[in-house]
Structure formats: structure tokens, C-alpha cells
Enzyme design. Structure first.
Site, PDB file in Angstrom:
ATOM      1  N   ARG A 115       0.821  -1.208   0.000  1.00 50.09           N
ATOM      2  CA  ARG A 115       0.000   0.000   0.000  1.00 50.09           C
ATOM      3  C   ARG A 115       0.859   1.264   0.000  1.00 50.09           C
ATOM      4  NH1 ARG A 115      -1.996  -3.672   3.525  1.00 50.09           N
ATOM      5  NH2 ARG A 115      -4.189  -4.318   3.371  1.00 50.09           N
ATOM      6  N   ALA A 155     -29.359  23.386  -0.796  1.00 47.53           N
ATOM      7  CA  ALA A 155     -29.953  22.052  -0.859  1.00 47.53           C
ATOM      8  C   ALA A 155     -30.421  21.723  -2.271  1.00 47.53           C
ATOM      9  CB  ALA A 155     -31.122  21.959   0.125  1.00 47.53           C
ATOM     10  N   CYS A 193     -29.494  13.504   6.697  1.00 47.30           N
ATOM     11  CA  CYS A 193     -30.346  14.201   5.738  1.00 47.30           C
ATOM     12  C   CYS A 193     -31.665  13.448   5.583  1.00 47.30           C
ATOM     13  CB  CYS A 193     -29.652  14.311   4.389  1.00 47.30           C
ATOM     14  SG  CYS A 193     -30.631  15.164   3.129  1.00 47.30           S
ATOM     15  N   THR A 220     -34.098  14.619   3.312  1.00 47.97           N
ATOM     16  CA  THR A 220     -34.725  15.171   2.112  1.00 47.97           C
ATOM     17  C   THR A 220     -35.545  14.115   1.371  1.00 47.97           C
ATOM     18  OG1 THR A 220     -33.073  16.907   1.815  1.00 47.97           O
ATOM     19  CG2 THR A 220     -34.249  16.183  -0.151  1.00 47.97           C
ATOM     20  N   CYS A 279      -6.629   0.531  -4.085  1.00 46.36           N
ATOM     21  CA  CYS A 279      -5.776   0.716  -5.253  1.00 46.36           C
ATOM     22  C   CYS A 279      -4.884  -0.496  -5.495  1.00 46.36           C
ATOM     23  CB  CYS A 279      -4.930   1.985  -5.088  1.00 46.36           C
ATOM     24  SG  CYS A 279      -5.879   3.522  -5.211  1.00 46.36           S
TER      25      CYS A 279
END
Length: 361
Positions: free
Chosen positions: A26, A130, A185, A187, A316
Site C-alpha cells: 500500500r 440544498a 439528511c 430530504t 488501489c
């Protein structure tokens, strides 16, 4: 009315398929990136992670810690110019990794002008509303681009290609992508509006890159692997709030229970808690679109940052990407019905900031 029947995906719906890799460790993976932008002449180099501009996460204390890792903190808009001056005087080197935030009001814009005129070395402006679909917000982006031609403007939020393109053509360098994925949230619950986050990132990144723009995936990350999925899907930056909440450097009240356990309050910026704090309450023409929760106290934010960066580097290596920039080119997503085995729950007792398991008797 019409129905789109094509499948849309969230982070939980996919895993990244591993591929043959020549990387030994890594430690060989570079997580820093250099960016050039469509409108701003600035060239910025750093780790493309952004701390959300919430008053519980976008704090000066978080900014000081995140800057040591070259991570950007979008400072919440409720600090005064005087508080900015005190912070800048004591932490000048940190300013390279912060964004000054504003909404769409005239008062926000005037305060932004005062802050940036006093501290022009701040590279980023975060224009955050928003609903990024309004014509009024488009005009705000154009006004900001005219007033701040040198700055990197991050603007949103949207989730579809056409509005991503509109924001870029109006002056945004980086478009904030995400409606409703955040942990505090509501929404989607209150309005029925939203878009699965991974598909939103994939589609908006495709649109933005075609115009020479960039996107930041804003919200929905529940673990380090979600950062990798957002980058793999074409996100140039990844923004999160909840994962940076609950730390020493975070805002929010610290509560100690009778049994000694510690929690910190975390709330959305459209919650009744935030509106009572900053706007005197919820206006009678709207409803709260956020909630207030208590989350386990996590200690210093450095531990969380290292955990996230370690996970990204590991992603990765699994696909053979020696740099974060290569990750989208090497990412193949596979559809799954389950990404985690939660038979023992979702918390690791040995994670930094959480109590150690009880000693054996």
C-alpha cells in the site's frame, strides 16, 4: 409523468472487482492528486477529500488537523470575519486546504467578499444550497465567478447531467453531487426527491469531464470502501460529514452518560436543531429536512483520516492502481446483494475512539 426503468445504484449495491496487480505494498500508492480547473487558473495539489461544511464538521479545529494530511475542509458559513481573522493569523499554512462557504443570500455573498478580500490565499469557495436546480442559484454561481475569477468554485447540489453541465458552464469548477444520501439528511423522506449516489456520481462525472469540469461526491459514505467506490465511479473529490463527526475537533455537544460512555450530537444543516441555532427556528413555509443524532465519541480525527486513507490505498493495490488518479481506469463494479457480513454487528470494538472489549474472566 414518466418512469425511468434503468437500474440506479448506491454504494451498497456494488463491490470493486479485484485485478492482477504489480504493487507490492500500500505504501507504493499515491493518494495526492494535482488538479487544473476549467475556470480558475489555480493549480491545486492535495488529497481530494473534503470535510463537509456543516457546523459540526466544517470547523477550524478539523481544518487544522485535516490540513496536515492535505485534506480540504469546507468551513461552515456561520463563523464571523473576525473569527476567520483569528484563525488565519494563527494557521496561515492551513489556508491552502480550506474552502470558504456561502449560501445564496446577499448577506452570505457580502460576508464571503469580506473574508476572501482579507484572506485571498484561500483557494476554494463552496457555494452550497440544498436545491441546485433553481435559476436563482445559477445566477449566484455566475455572480461569484465574476467577483472571484481566481478562485476554485465548488457548487451544488445536483444529481443529473444537465444541471451538472449548467453549473460548469455558469462558472463552477467542481460540482457537488448528491441529494439525500447523507446520514442526517431527510430530504428523500420529506420530499420523495433524490438519486442513488453512485449512479449520480458516474453520470455527473461523465458530463463534467466532457466539459473540462470536475465533481465531488457529497454524502453517502459509511466506510472507507465507499470513498474508493466514489473515486472509482469517476468522482474527482469525495465529501463527507458523518465520518468526520464525533471527534475532539468536531463541533456538537459532548454528552457523558451515567455509565461513562461518551457521545457527540450530530445534525443536518436543514434540521430543526440547526435552524433554531442559526435562523431562529423552522420557517412556517418549510419543514425540517435533517435530523439530530448522537454518535459514539471517536477521539482524535487523525485516526479516522488514517483509516480512510489506508482503505483507499488498499483498494488501489487490489486493482493495480499506483495512484488515486488511476483508480477509475482500473475499476470494474460488480452488482451484489450483500457487501458486508454483519452477523456480529457493524462496530469494531478495536477501532480508534471506541472502548476495548471486556477483559476475559
Amino acid at each position: 409523468m414518466r418512469i425511468e426503468s434503468e437500474m440506479k445504484l448506491d454504494f451498497k449495491d456494488v463491490l470493486i472487482r479485484p485485478k492482477r496487480s504489480t504493487l507490492k505494498s500500500r505504501s507504493e500508492v499515491t493518494v495526492e492528486r494535482q488538479f487544473k480547473f476549467k475556470h480558475s487558473p489555480k493549480v491545486w495539489t492535495g488529497v481530494p477529500i473534503m470535510v463537509a461544511n456543516m457546523d459540526t464538521t466544517g470547523t477550524f479545529e478539523i481544518a487544522k488537523a485535516a490540513a496536515t494530511h492535505k485534506i480540504v475542509t469546507c468551513i461552515h458559513k456561520h463563523y464571523t470575519p473576525e473569527q476567520w481573522g483569528e484563525f488565519a493569523a494563527a494557521n496561515e499554512s492551513t489556508l491552502e486546504y480550506v474552502a470558504a462557504s456561502a449560501g445564496s443570500s446577499d448577506s452570505d455573498f457580502e460576508k464571503l467578499k469580506v473574508i476572501l478580500s482579507a484572506h485571498p490565499q484561500i483557494p476554494f469557495i463552496c457555494l452550497d444550497v440544498a436545491n441546485g436546480y433553481s435559476e436563482f442559484f445559477i445566477s449566484c454561481v455566475r455572480r461569484a465567478r465574476a467577483a472571484f475569477p481566481e478562485h476554485i468554485i465548488v457548487a451544488g447540489n445536483v444529481v443529473t447531467c444537465e444541471m451538472c453541465e449548467e453549473l460548469i458552464l455558469s462558472g463552477a469548477d467542481v460540482v457537488k453531487v448528491g441529494i439525500g444520501p447523507g446520514s442526517v439528511c431527510t430530504t428523500r423522506k420529506q420530499t420523495g426527491v433524490g438519486y442513488p449516489q453512485l449512479s449520480a456520481v458516474i453520470e455527473c462525472a461523465d458530463a463534467a469531464h466532457g466539459l473540462g469540469g470536475h465533481v465531488v461526491s457529497d454524502g453517502g459514505c459509511t466506510c472507507p470502501g465507499d470513498f474508493s467506490k466514489a473515486f472509482g465511479g469517476g468522482g474527482d473529490f469525495v465529501m463527507t460529514g458523518g465520518m468526520f463527526a464525533g471527534h475532539d475537533e468536531s463541533g456538537g455537544e459532548l454528552v457523558v452518560h451515567d455509565d461513562g460512555t461518551k457521545v457527540k450530537l450530530f445534525y443536518g444543516m436543514s434540521s430543526s436543531t440547526a435552524m433554531e441555532k442559526h435562523a431562529g427556528g423552522v420557517a412556517n413555509y418549510r419543514s425540517s429536512e435533517g435530523k439530530t443524532v448522537s454518535i459514539p465519541y471517536k477521539g482524535t480525527v487523525h485516526n479516522t483520516i488514517l483509516d480512510v486513507l489506508g482503505g483507499i490505498r488498499s483498494s488501489c493495490t487490489y486493482v493495480g492502481a499506483s495512484s488515486l488518479k488511476e483508480l477509475p481506469k482500473r475499476t470494474t463494479f460488480i452488482r451484489v446483494t450483500q457487501q458486508l457480513n454483519n452477523v456480529w454487528g457493524t462496530h469494531d470494538l478495536r477501532k480508534p475512539g471506541l472502548p476495548a472489549p471486556p477483559a476475559k474472566k
